[in-house]
Design a protein around this motif. Structure first.
Motif, mmCIF file in Angstrom:
data_model
loop_
_atom_site.group_PDB
_atom_site.id
_atom_site.type_symbol
_atom_site.label_atom_id
_atom_site.label_comp_id
_atom_site.label_asym_id
_atom_site.label_seq_id
_atom_site.Cartn_x
_atom_site.Cartn_y
_atom_site.Cartn_z
ATOM 1 N N PHE A 154 -0.824 7.032 -13.455
ATOM 2 C CA PHE A 154 0.134 8.119 -13.269
ATOM 3 C C PHE A 154 0.705 8.093 -11.857
ATOM 4 O O PHE A 154 1.912 8.216 -11.648
ATOM 5 N N GLU A 155 -0.175 7.928 -10.866
ATOM 6 C CA GLU A 155 0.269 7.901 -9.475
ATOM 7 C C GLU A 155 1.115 6.661 -9.182
ATOM 8 O O GLU A 155 2.115 6.736 -8.471
ATOM 9 N N LEU A 156 0.709 5.510 -9.739
ATOM 10 C CA LEU A 156 1.485 4.291 -9.536
ATOM 11 C C LEU A 156 2.878 4.406 -10.143
ATOM 12 O O LEU A 156 3.863 3.936 -9.573
ATOM 13 N N SER A 157 2.970 5.026 -11.300
ATOM 14 C CA SER A 157 4.262 5.205 -11.948
ATOM 15 C C SER A 157 5.169 6.091 -11.110
ATOM 16 O O SER A 157 6.360 5.816 -10.957
ATOM 17 N N LYS A 158 4.600 7.155 -10.555
ATOM 18 C CA LYS A 158 5.394 8.038 -9.701
ATOM 19 C C LYS A 158 5.852 7.314 -8.445
ATOM 20 O O LYS A 158 6.980 7.489 -7.998
ATOM 21 N N ALA A 159 4.964 6.490 -7.880
ATOM 22 C CA ALA A 159 5.330 5.738 -6.678
ATOM 23 C C ALA A 159 6.446 4.756 -6.974
ATOM 24 O O ALA A 159 7.385 4.591 -6.189
ATOM 25 N N SER A 160 6.369 4.075 -8.114
ATOM 26 C CA SER A 160 7.389 3.103 -8.498
ATOM 27 C C SER A 160 8.736 3.759 -8.746
ATOM 28 O O SER A 160 9.789 3.160 -8.510
ATOM 29 N N SER A 161 8.715 4.991 -9.248
ATOM 30 C CA SER A 161 9.959 5.695 -9.546
ATOM 31 C C SER A 161 10.516 6.426 -8.337
ATOM 32 O O SER A 161 11.617 6.967 -8.385
ATOM 33 N N GLY A 162 9.749 6.437 -7.240
ATOM 34 C CA GLY A 162 10.204 7.126 -6.035
ATOM 35 C C GLY A 162 9.930 8.617 -6.060
ATOM 36 O O GLY A 162 10.391 9.346 -5.181
ATOM 37 N N ASN A 163 9.177 9.107 -7.053
ATOM 38 C CA ASN A 163 8.919 10.544 -7.195
ATOM 39 C C ASN A 163 7.603 10.981 -6.577
ATOM 40 O O ASN A 163 7.225 12.144 -6.697
ATOM 41 N N ILE A 164 6.894 10.072 -5.960
ATOM 42 C CA ILE A 164 5.598 10.418 -5.384
ATOM 43 C C ILE A 164 5.803 11.242 -4.108
ATOM 44 O O ILE A 164 6.732 11.006 -3.332
ATOM 45 N N LYS A 165 4.952 12.231 -3.915
ATOM 46 C CA LYS A 165 5.042 13.085 -2.742
ATOM 47 C C LYS A 165 4.299 12.438 -1.578
ATOM 48 O O LYS A 165 3.126 12.097 -1.690
ATOM 49 N N ILE A 166 5.002 12.265 -0.472
ATOM 50 C CA ILE A 166 4.404 11.655 0.715
ATOM 51 C C ILE A 166 4.414 12.669 1.852
ATOM 52 O O ILE A 166 5.459 13.229 2.194
ATOM 53 N N ASP A 167 3.252 12.932 2.416
ATOM 54 C CA ASP A 167 3.122 13.864 3.540
ATOM 55 C C ASP A 167 2.719 13.066 4.774
ATOM 56 O O ASP A 167 1.531 12.854 5.034
ATOM 57 N N LYS A 168 3.710 12.624 5.524
ATOM 58 C CA LYS A 168 3.438 11.764 6.679
ATOM 59 C C LYS A 168 3.072 12.584 7.911
ATOM 60 O O LYS A 168 3.736 13.563 8.247
ATOM 61 N N THR A 169 2.004 12.160 8.545
ATOM 62 C CA THR A 169 1.568 12.748 9.809
ATOM 63 C C THR A 169 1.141 11.620 10.748
ATOM 64 O O THR A 169 1.035 10.462 10.338
ATOM 65 N N LYS A 170 0.891 11.968 11.987
ATOM 66 C CA LYS A 170 0.426 10.966 12.945
ATOM 67 C C LYS A 170 -1.047 10.664 12.679
ATOM 68 O O LYS A 170 -1.872 11.564 12.611
ATOM 69 N N LEU A 171 -1.370 9.377 12.501
ATOM 70 C CA LEU A 171 -2.738 8.958 12.192
ATOM 71 C C LEU A 171 -3.213 7.910 13.180
ATOM 72 O O LEU A 171 -2.408 7.136 13.711
ATOM 73 N N ASN A 172 -4.514 7.876 13.393
ATOM 74 C CA ASN A 172 -5.121 6.820 14.186
ATOM 75 C C ASN A 172 -5.782 5.838 13.212
ATOM 76 O O ASN A 172 -6.722 6.205 12.500
ATOM 77 N N LEU A 173 -5.269 4.613 13.171
ATOM 78 C CA LEU A 173 -5.746 3.634 12.194
ATOM 79 C C LEU A 173 -7.233 3.334 12.378
ATOM 80 O O LEU A 173 -7.969 3.184 11.392
ATOM 81 N N ASN A 174 -7.694 3.256 13.617
ATOM 82 C CA ASN A 174 -9.116 2.996 13.862
ATOM 83 C C ASN A 174 -9.992 4.110 13.280
ATOM 84 O O ASN A 174 -11.000 3.853 12.610
ATOM 85 N N LYS A 175 -9.599 5.354 13.522
ATOM 86 C CA LYS A 175 -10.384 6.494 13.024
ATOM 87 C C LYS A 175 -10.347 6.559 11.502
ATOM 88 O O LYS A 175 -11.323 6.972 10.869
#
Length: 321
Positions: A154-175
């Motif tokens: 279900f999530e992959l289908s939404k991502a492929s269709s561009g309908n997935i909700k993305i909440d971008k924030t600043k992240l530390n990759l190491n943490k």
């Protein structure tokens, strides 16, 4: 749509490769024949090719009919029209496929939830024998795996269709990696594998969806634990390269690698098809899709039995500059 955009680029590049030889061939013939060619006609052909590369629907052949390049202009125009129509049909087919998968996944959730509920009620009964409890436990395990698979599809289908909700924030990759490793501590300890980690000295700050990238890290580590050669080590590194924050996870496969990076990131594809325990073949597909929706570049390298996944993300400081 992620998939359509990539296919569009490939198709447009293919058409450009087809159109340019037409132009060169026409110019070569005219040069051999010592025919006078107007610069503006050549410019018109180049403009048509440029518009076609941008995906414009209508391309006008502005070359006069009495020009020796008129027919070449018409061919390029027709190629452009056919390409546009093919792309529209491809996008339509892709949308139908995504909608079908999404609807089926959604419809399966309701009866599956009921099944899991009844299994829980059955497990609570006191009169079950030890053998019955074993069967109920297995039923519950398989039902939970099926639910996880449906949620992933279900999530992959939404991502492929561009309908997935993305909440971008600043992240530390190491943490992010450290947190994932800490949460998987028991799983890692029970696996018997030794994981060597080398973290970047720099603070690798990126923009991304924390929950999505956490799942990326979790899936990649789980994949390494499932398919690594017994007694071998798994290496996890983070580092800064060319202004990008890079995560690299490398392991030695316990099974013959007879697939390509493109095949293994396909849906429901597993590294070892003979395995029947756990996993649904979606781990790497999810990792790749979620990395890309967070502006990451996902890459797999295979060298003999060595399997390496590298993901790089733009650093926050470069995005803000």
């Amino acid at each position: 749509m992620i998939i359509n955009r990539k296919n569009s680029i490939l198709l447009f590049n293919l058409v450009i490769l087809l159109a340019i030889p037409l132009l060169l061939e026409a110019l070569l013939i005219l040069w051999k024949c010592k025919v006078e060619i107007k610069v503006k006609d050549i410019r018109s052909l180049v403009d048509e090719i440029h518009k076609m590369k941008q995906g414009q629907k209508q391309i006008e052949n502005n070359i006069p009919k009495n020009s020796y390049l008129y027919e070449t202009g018409e061919e390029i125009k027709n190629i452009s029209i056919n390409l546009y129509n093919s792309m529209q049909q491809q996008m339509k087919n892709e949308k139908l496929k995504v909608d079908l998968i999404t609807n089926i996944s959604h419809d399966l959730k309701t009866p599956l939830t009921s099944i899991i509920g009844y299994i829980d009620l059955l497990a609570a009964k006191d009169y079950l024998s030890s053998e019955d409890r074993h069967y109920v436990k297995e039923l519950n395990k398989k039902a939970e795996n099926l639910r996880d698979m449906i949620d992933a599809v279900f999530e992959l289908s939404k991502a492929s269709s561009g309908n997935i909700k993305i909440d971008k924030t600043k992240l530390n990759l190491n943490k992010l990696i450290m947190q994932t490793m800490a949460d998987m501590e028991d799983i890692i300890a029970n696996s018997g594998f030794d994981i060597k980690t080398v973290y970047s000295k720099e603070d690798l700050e990126i923009y991304g969806d924390g929950s999505k990238l956490y799942l990326v890290c979790q899936n990649l580590i789980s994949n390494a634990l499932k398919y690594s050669l017994t007694g071998s080590r798994i290496y996890i590194r983070t580092y800064l390269e060319s202004g990008n924050a890079v995560l690299c996870i490398q392991n030695t496969s316990a099974y013959e690698i007879d697939f390509s990076p493109e095949e293994i990131t396909g849906r429901f594809v597993r590294g070892d098809e003979s395995r029947s325990d756990g996993g649904n073949g979606l781990g790497l597909a999810i990792a790749k899709t979620y990395s890309e929706v967070c502006d990451g570049e996902f890459k797999i390298d295979i060298d003999g039995d060595m399997f390496k996944v590298t993901i790089q993300f733009p650093m926050v400081e470069l995005l803000n500059s």
